[in-house]
Design an enzyme around this catalytic site. Structure first.
Site, PDB file in Angstrom:
ATOM      1  N   ASN A 261     -61.205  -8.609 -53.007  1.00  0.00           N
ATOM      2  CA  ASN A 261     -60.414  -9.706 -52.453  1.00  0.00           C
ATOM      3  C   ASN A 261     -60.285  -9.446 -50.956  1.00  0.00           C
ATOM      4  OD1 ASN A 261     -58.532 -11.609 -51.741  1.00  0.00           O
ATOM      5  ND2 ASN A 261     -56.838 -10.723 -52.936  1.00  0.00           N
ATOM      6  N   TRP A 262     -61.136 -10.126 -50.188  1.00  0.00           N
ATOM      7  CA  TRP A 262     -61.151  -9.868 -48.737  1.00  0.00           C
ATOM      8  C   TRP A 262     -59.958 -10.506 -48.025  1.00  0.00           C
ATOM      9  CZ3 TRP A 262     -67.085 -10.952 -47.562  1.00  0.00           C
ATOM     10  CH2 TRP A 262     -67.841  -9.921 -48.129  1.00  0.00           C
ATOM     11  N   LYS A 263     -59.210 -11.323 -48.754  1.00  0.00           N
ATOM     12  CA  LYS A 263     -58.049 -12.029 -48.173  1.00  0.00           C
ATOM     13  C   LYS A 263     -58.484 -12.764 -46.903  1.00  0.00           C
ATOM     14  CE  LYS A 263     -55.051  -8.823 -50.516  1.00  0.00           C
ATOM     15  NZ  LYS A 263     -53.764  -8.135 -50.591  1.00  0.00           N
TER      16      LYS A 263
ATOM     17  N   HIS B 180     -52.149 -15.299 -57.085  1.00  0.00           N
ATOM     18  CA  HIS B 180     -51.961 -14.034 -56.356  1.00  0.00           C
ATOM     19  C   HIS B 180     -50.542 -14.014 -55.797  1.00  0.00           C
ATOM     20  CE1 HIS B 180     -52.304 -10.890 -53.376  1.00  0.00           C
ATOM     21  NE2 HIS B 180     -53.372 -10.468 -54.021  1.00  0.00           N
TER      22      HIS B 180
ATOM     23  N   GLU C 187     -49.382 -13.123 -53.074  1.00  0.00           N
ATOM     24  CA  GLU C 187     -49.248 -13.646 -51.697  1.00  0.00           C
ATOM     25  C   GLU C 187     -49.162 -15.163 -51.717  1.00  0.00           C
ATOM     26  OE1 GLU C 187     -52.592 -11.508 -50.077  1.00  0.00           O
ATOM     27  OE2 GLU C 187     -51.450  -9.651 -50.293  1.00  0.00           O
TER      28      GLU C 187
ATOM     29  N   GLU D 148     -51.000  -6.972 -61.031  1.00  0.00           N
ATOM     30  CA  GLU D 148     -50.787  -6.439 -59.688  1.00  0.00           C
ATOM     31  C   GLU D 148     -49.288  -6.299 -59.418  1.00  0.00           C
ATOM     32  OE1 GLU D 148     -54.454  -7.252 -57.022  1.00  0.00           O
ATOM     33  OE2 GLU D 148     -53.076  -8.922 -56.823  1.00  0.00           O
TER      34      GLU D 148
ATOM     35  N   GLY E 293     -51.094  -3.482 -50.938  1.00  0.00           N
ATOM     36  CA  GLY E 293     -51.201  -3.222 -49.505  1.00  0.00           C
ATOM     37  C   GLY E 293     -50.199  -2.206 -48.988  1.00  0.00           C
TER      38      GLY E 293
ATOM     39  N   SER F  86     -53.418  -1.300 -54.078  1.00  0.00           N
ATOM     40  CA  SER F  86     -53.779  -0.039 -53.423  1.00  0.00           C
ATOM     41  C   SER F  86     -54.808   0.790 -54.209  1.00  0.00           C
ATOM     42  CB  SER F  86     -52.518   0.788 -53.117  1.00  0.00           C
ATOM     43  OG  SER F  86     -51.673   0.075 -52.225  1.00  0.00           O
TER      44      SER F  86
ATOM     45  N   GLY G 269     -58.093  -5.073 -52.620  1.00  0.00           N
ATOM     46  CA  GLY G 269     -57.866  -5.752 -51.341  1.00  0.00           C
ATOM     47  C   GLY G 269     -58.393  -4.913 -50.188  1.00  0.00           C
ATOM     48  N   GLY G 270     -57.487  -4.244 -49.489  1.00  0.00           N
ATOM     49  CA  GLY G 270     -57.819  -3.497 -48.275  1.00  0.00           C
ATOM     50  C   GLY G 270     -59.072  -2.630 -48.378  1.00  0.00           C
TER      51      GLY G 270
HETATM   52  P1  PGA Z   1     -54.632  -3.997 -51.941  1.00  0.00           P
HETATM   53  O1  PGA Z   1     -54.584  -5.546 -52.428  1.00  0.00           O
HETATM   54  O2  PGA Z   1     -55.794  -3.368 -52.657  1.00  0.00           O
HETATM   55  O3  PGA Z   1     -54.836  -4.084 -50.456  1.00  0.00           O
HETATM   56  O4  PGA Z   1     -53.338  -3.403 -52.338  1.00  0.00           O
HETATM   57  C1  PGA Z   1     -54.830  -5.901 -53.757  1.00  0.00           C
HETATM   58  C2  PGA Z   1     -54.683  -7.395 -53.923  1.00  0.00           C
HETATM   59  O5  PGA Z   1     -53.777  -7.964 -53.313  1.00  0.00           O
HETATM   60  O6  PGA Z   1     -55.474  -8.049 -54.635  1.00  0.00           O
END
Ligand code: PGA
Length: 258
Positions: free
Chosen positions: A12-14, A102, A104, A174, A180, A220, A241-242
């Site tokens: 997930n590159w956001k 998600h 977010e 999640e 994050g 994470s 994500g990150g």
């Molecule tokens: P993260 O994000 O790996 O940066 O914690 C995961 C996500 O939000 O899908």
């Protein structure tokens, strides 16, 4: 991880990577991966909308094994919805997956359980697979309400969806406090929450769907914790994500078993 379910690891590159950067990152990944990696793990790239066409072209031209996913969509087919993207538009770009719910999007953009459900239905109708995200806040975890929260989100997300279709979907557990932040759920806690989600799916869609549905862990995930998480029997992959923005790190995560 169960041997019956193929693990699925999604990047997930956001809101990162313009289309030129996305092409570069995908090329780096292409050089690093081998065909055997894709036999063991399904690898999905979820870039921003503006990158999808470029990646579709790259994947088609070089016959790459990556699956393409989007991070969001609207549930209507067409119309006066300025700024929104219809599921069929994503299907036309060879997207196989769309992330829905998600945290977010729930927290920053007010995406409700009802909308998550409408989107999941629209994504399935367009021939794609939703990756439905559920997870608790830190306060909910500390109050002992984790299972209640994730069960309620799961039930709401799949309301009115056939048992067969539920089994083909992907769910991402999640915990919001782990996204994050560098804090990860312990493998045992993640396994237990995912087991609870699977038991919830069994209640409304039956054992067949519950055994078939793939449930990822997200929050994470890094190369250092991927294998201990993925060794857990209920965990069928990861939503990353990150760490997915770093090609070498993402490759190490996908190769968690080696
Ligand atoms: P993260 O994000 O790996 O940066 O914690 C995961 C996500 O939000 O899908």
């Amino acid at each position: 991880m169960s041997t019956a379910r193929k693990p699925i690891i999604a990047a997930n590159w956001k809101m990162n990577q313009n289309h030129l950067e996305a092409i570069q990152l995908t090329q780096k990944l292409t050089y690093a991966f081998e065909r055997a990696d894709f036999e063991k793990v399904e690898v999905v790239l979820c870039p921003p909308f503006t990158d999808i066409r470029s990646l579709q072209t790259l994947i088609d031209a070089d016959k790459l094994d990556f699956k393409l996913g989007a991070q969001h969509c609207y549930f209507e087919e067409s119309g006066a919805f300025t700024g929104e993207i219809a599921p069929s538009m994503l299907a036309k770009l060879s997207c196989s997956y769309v992330i829905v719910g998600h945290s977010e999007r729930r927290e920053l953009f007010g995406e409700s359980d009802e909308w998550v459900n409408k989107k999941a239905k629209a994504i399935l109708k367009a021939g794609m697979t939703p990756i439905v995200c559920v997870g608790e806040t830190l306060e909910e975890r500390e109050a002992g309400n984790t299972n209640q929260k994730i069960a309620a989100q799961t039930v709401a997300a799949f309301e009115g969806i056939s048992k067969d279709a539920v089994g083909k979907c992907v769910i991402a557990y999640e915990p919001i406090w782990a996204i994050g932040t560098g804090r990860t759920a312990t493998p045992e806690d993640a396994n237990s929450a995912i087991g609870h989600i699977r038991a919830t799916v069994a209640q409304f869609a039956g054992d067949g769907a519950a055994q078939a549905v793939r449930i990822q862990y997200g929050g994470s995930v890094k190369s250092g914790n991927a294998s201990v998480l993925m060794e857990q029997p209920e965990i069928d992959g990861a939503l990353v994500g990150g760490a997915s923005l770093d090609a070498d790190e993402f490759v190490r995560i996908v190769r968690y078993h080696s």
